[in-house]
Design a protein around this motif. Structure first.
Motif, PDB file in Angstrom:
ATOM      1  N   ARG A  70       0.835  -1.214   0.000  1.00  0.00           N
ATOM      2  CA  ARG A  70       0.000   0.000   0.000  1.00  0.00           C
ATOM      3  C   ARG A  70       0.866   1.260   0.000  1.00  0.00           C
ATOM      4  O   ARG A  70       0.546   2.241  -0.670  1.00  0.00           O
ATOM      5  N   PHE A  71       1.972   1.242   0.756  1.00  0.00           N
ATOM      6  CA  PHE A  71       2.880   2.395   0.749  1.00  0.00           C
ATOM      7  C   PHE A  71       3.391   2.652  -0.665  1.00  0.00           C
ATOM      8  O   PHE A  71       3.329   3.770  -1.172  1.00  0.00           O
ATOM      9  N   TRP A  72       3.910   1.598  -1.322  1.00  0.00           N
ATOM     10  CA  TRP A  72       4.490   1.781  -2.655  1.00  0.00           C
ATOM     11  C   TRP A  72       3.436   2.115  -3.698  1.00  0.00           C
ATOM     12  O   TRP A  72       3.694   2.872  -4.632  1.00  0.00           O
ATOM     13  N   ALA A  73       2.223   1.585  -3.553  1.00  0.00           N
ATOM     14  CA  ALA A  73       1.141   1.952  -4.480  1.00  0.00           C
ATOM     15  C   ALA A  73       0.856   3.449  -4.369  1.00  0.00           C
ATOM     16  O   ALA A  73       0.718   4.141  -5.385  1.00  0.00           O
ATOM     17  N   ALA A  74       0.795   3.962  -3.138  1.00  0.00           N
ATOM     18  CA  ALA A  74       0.564   5.402  -2.945  1.00  0.00           C
ATOM     19  C   ALA A  74       1.762   6.213  -3.417  1.00  0.00           C
ATOM     20  O   ALA A  74       1.609   7.243  -4.076  1.00  0.00           O
ATOM     21  N   ILE A 122       7.283  11.273   2.938  1.00  0.00           N
ATOM     22  CA  ILE A 122       7.280  11.259   4.405  1.00  0.00           C
ATOM     23  C   ILE A 122       5.843  11.280   4.914  1.00  0.00           C
ATOM     24  O   ILE A 122       5.490  10.576   5.861  1.00  0.00           O
ATOM     25  N   GLY A 123       4.987  12.050   4.265  1.00  0.00           N
ATOM     26  CA  GLY A 123       3.575  12.081   4.627  1.00  0.00           C
ATOM     27  C   GLY A 123       2.891  10.731   4.454  1.00  0.00           C
ATOM     28  O   GLY A 123       1.899  10.441   5.123  1.00  0.00           O
ATOM     29  N   LEU A 124       3.411   9.889   3.557  1.00  0.00           N
ATOM     30  CA  LEU A 124       2.863   8.552   3.334  1.00  0.00           C
ATOM     31  C   LEU A 124       3.429   7.522   4.308  1.00  0.00           C
ATOM     32  O   LEU A 124       2.976   6.381   4.327  1.00  0.00           O
ATOM     33  N   GLY A 125       4.440   7.913   5.094  1.00  0.00           N
ATOM     34  CA  GLY A 125       5.010   6.989   6.069  1.00  0.00           C
ATOM     35  C   GLY A 125       6.484   6.713   5.926  1.00  0.00           C
ATOM     36  O   GLY A 125       7.065   5.969   6.724  1.00  0.00           O
ATOM     37  N   ALA A 126       7.143   7.288   4.913  1.00  0.00           N
ATOM     38  CA  ALA A 126       8.589   7.094   4.755  1.00  0.00           C
ATOM     39  C   ALA A 126       9.342   7.864   5.842  1.00  0.00           C
ATOM     40  O   ALA A 126       8.813   8.806   6.436  1.00  0.00           O
ATOM     41  N   THR A 127      10.582   7.473   6.055  1.00  0.00           N
ATOM     42  CA  THR A 127      11.467   8.137   7.009  1.00  0.00           C
ATOM     43  C   THR A 127      12.675   8.678   6.262  1.00  0.00           C
ATOM     44  O   THR A 127      13.296   7.943   5.485  1.00  0.00           O
ATOM     45  N   ARG A 128      13.019   9.958   6.509  1.00  0.00           N
ATOM     46  CA  ARG A 128      14.219  10.534   5.898  1.00  0.00           C
ATOM     47  C   ARG A 128      15.430   9.999   6.647  1.00  0.00           C
ATOM     48  O   ARG A 128      15.502  10.068   7.872  1.00  0.00           O
ATOM     49  N   LEU A 129      16.400   9.465   5.888  1.00  0.00           N
ATOM     50  CA  LEU A 129      17.634   8.962   6.491  1.00  0.00           C
ATOM     51  C   LEU A 129      18.769   9.967   6.361  1.00  0.00           C
ATOM     52  O   LEU A 129      19.440  10.270   7.333  1.00  0.00           O
ATOM     53  N   TRP A 130      19.023  10.477   5.143  1.00  0.00           N
ATOM     54  CA  TRP A 130      20.064  11.480   4.945  1.00  0.00           C
ATOM     55  C   TRP A 130      19.927  12.127   3.572  1.00  0.00           C
ATOM     56  O   TRP A 130      19.268  11.604   2.694  1.00  0.00           O
ATOM     57  N   ASP A 131      20.586  13.275   3.428  1.00  0.00           N
ATOM     58  CA  ASP A 131      20.622  14.015   2.167  1.00  0.00           C
ATOM     59  C   ASP A 131      22.065  14.102   1.704  1.00  0.00           C
ATOM     60  O   ASP A 131      22.973  14.252   2.531  1.00  0.00           O
ATOM     61  N   VAL A 132      22.263  14.038   0.397  1.00  0.00           N
ATOM     62  CA  VAL A 132      23.607  14.143  -0.181  1.00  0.00           C
ATOM     63  C   VAL A 132      23.543  15.133  -1.341  1.00  0.00           C
ATOM     64  O   VAL A 132      22.617  15.104  -2.141  1.00  0.00           O
ATOM     65  N   LYS A 133      24.541  15.996  -1.392  1.00  0.00           N
ATOM     66  CA  LYS A 133      24.658  16.922  -2.516  1.00  0.00           C
ATOM     67  C   LYS A 133      26.116  16.930  -2.940  1.00  0.00           C
ATOM     68  O   LYS A 133      27.008  17.120  -2.121  1.00  0.00           O
ATOM     69  N   ASN A 134      26.348  16.692  -4.228  1.00  0.00           N
ATOM     70  CA  ASN A 134      27.707  16.797  -4.742  1.00  0.00           C
ATOM     71  C   ASN A 134      27.677  17.613  -6.026  1.00  0.00           C
ATOM     72  O   ASN A 134      26.643  18.151  -6.404  1.00  0.00           O
ATOM     73  N   GLU A 135      28.797  17.694  -6.695  1.00  0.00           N
ATOM     74  CA  GLU A 135      28.875  18.551  -7.878  1.00  0.00           C
ATOM     75  C   GLU A 135      28.037  18.036  -9.051  1.00  0.00           C
ATOM     76  O   GLU A 135      27.668  18.793  -9.938  1.00  0.00           O
ATOM     77  N   ASP A 136      27.703  16.762  -9.063  1.00  0.00           N
ATOM     78  CA  ASP A 136      26.947  16.184 -10.165  1.00  0.00           C
ATOM     79  C   ASP A 136      25.436  16.202  -9.942  1.00  0.00           C
ATOM     80  O   ASP A 136      24.684  16.535 -10.832  1.00  0.00           O
ATOM     81  N   PHE A 137      24.992  15.798  -8.754  1.00  0.00           N
ATOM     82  CA  PHE A 137      23.566  15.781  -8.460  1.00  0.00           C
ATOM     83  C   PHE A 137      23.336  15.633  -6.964  1.00  0.00           C
ATOM     84  O   PHE A 137      24.271  15.452  -6.198  1.00  0.00           O
ATOM     85  N   GLU A 138      22.069  15.698  -6.569  1.00  0.00           N
ATOM     86  CA  GLU A 138      21.730  15.570  -5.162  1.00  0.00           C
ATOM     87  C   GLU A 138      20.593  14.570  -4.987  1.00  0.00           C
ATOM     88  O   GLU A 138      19.801  14.366  -5.892  1.00  0.00           O
ATOM     89  N   ALA A 140      13.578   5.628   3.938  1.00  0.00           N
ATOM     90  CA  ALA A 140      13.209   4.242   4.210  1.00  0.00           C
ATOM     91  C   ALA A 140      11.697   4.132   4.120  1.00  0.00           C
ATOM     92  O   ALA A 140      10.978   5.043   4.555  1.00  0.00           O
ATOM     93  N   ASP A 141      11.220   3.033   3.547  1.00  0.00           N
ATOM     94  CA  ASP A 141       9.766   2.837   3.468  1.00  0.00           C
ATOM     95  C   ASP A 141       9.235   2.410   4.839  1.00  0.00           C
ATOM     96  O   ASP A 141       9.962   2.456   5.838  1.00  0.00           O
ATOM     97  N   VAL A 142       7.997   1.995   4.908  1.00  0.00           N
ATOM     98  CA  VAL A 142       7.346   1.700   6.190  1.00  0.00           C
ATOM     99  C   VAL A 142       7.926   0.494   6.919  1.00  0.00           C
ATOM    100  O   VAL A 142       7.641   0.311   8.102  1.00  0.00           O
TER     101      VAL A 142
END
Length: 116
Positions: free
Chosen positions: A20-24, A80-96, A101-103
């Protein structure tokens, strides 16, 4: 002959909840639930399959899915509103990207899509 892609399989404690999480998350309407709550399938591209296993997730995934988003920040907040959890953010010269994590703790990344 050769190989062709079939599906991505997630081990899960509660396949229906993860399905259900992934369907949403992927804004798909059809979720196929198997007998005895042993599995759930999410048709589409890519097809995702969720199967019940007796053991829980213990360590970081060795394989994970990456998804492009035109507005990474907005998409991360939606997930996150659907139930995911933020683990970390990465930004480098190519992309971010943001790793979430899912439920049930399966890691996946949302990558800022390049603007043309």
């Amino acid at each position: 002959m050769g190989l062709s892609f079939f599906t991505v399989v997630f081990d899960a404690d509660d396949p229906q909840r993860v399905g259900r999480f992934w369907a949403a998350a992927l804004e798909r309407d059809e979720l196929i639930e198997g007998e005895l709550e042993e599995w759930t399938s999410l048709p589409g591209d890519p097809q995702l399959w969720f199967q019940k296993v007796p053991e829980g997730k213990i360590t970081k995934n060795r394989v994970h899915l990456d998804w492009y988003a035109p507005d990474r920040g907005a998409e991360v907040e939606r997930l996150i509103g659907l139930g995911a959890t933020r683990l970390w953010d990465v930004k480098n010269e190519d992309f971010e990207w943001t790793t979430l994590a899912d439920v049930e703790g399966n890691e996946f990344c949302v990558v800022q899509a390049e603007t043309v």
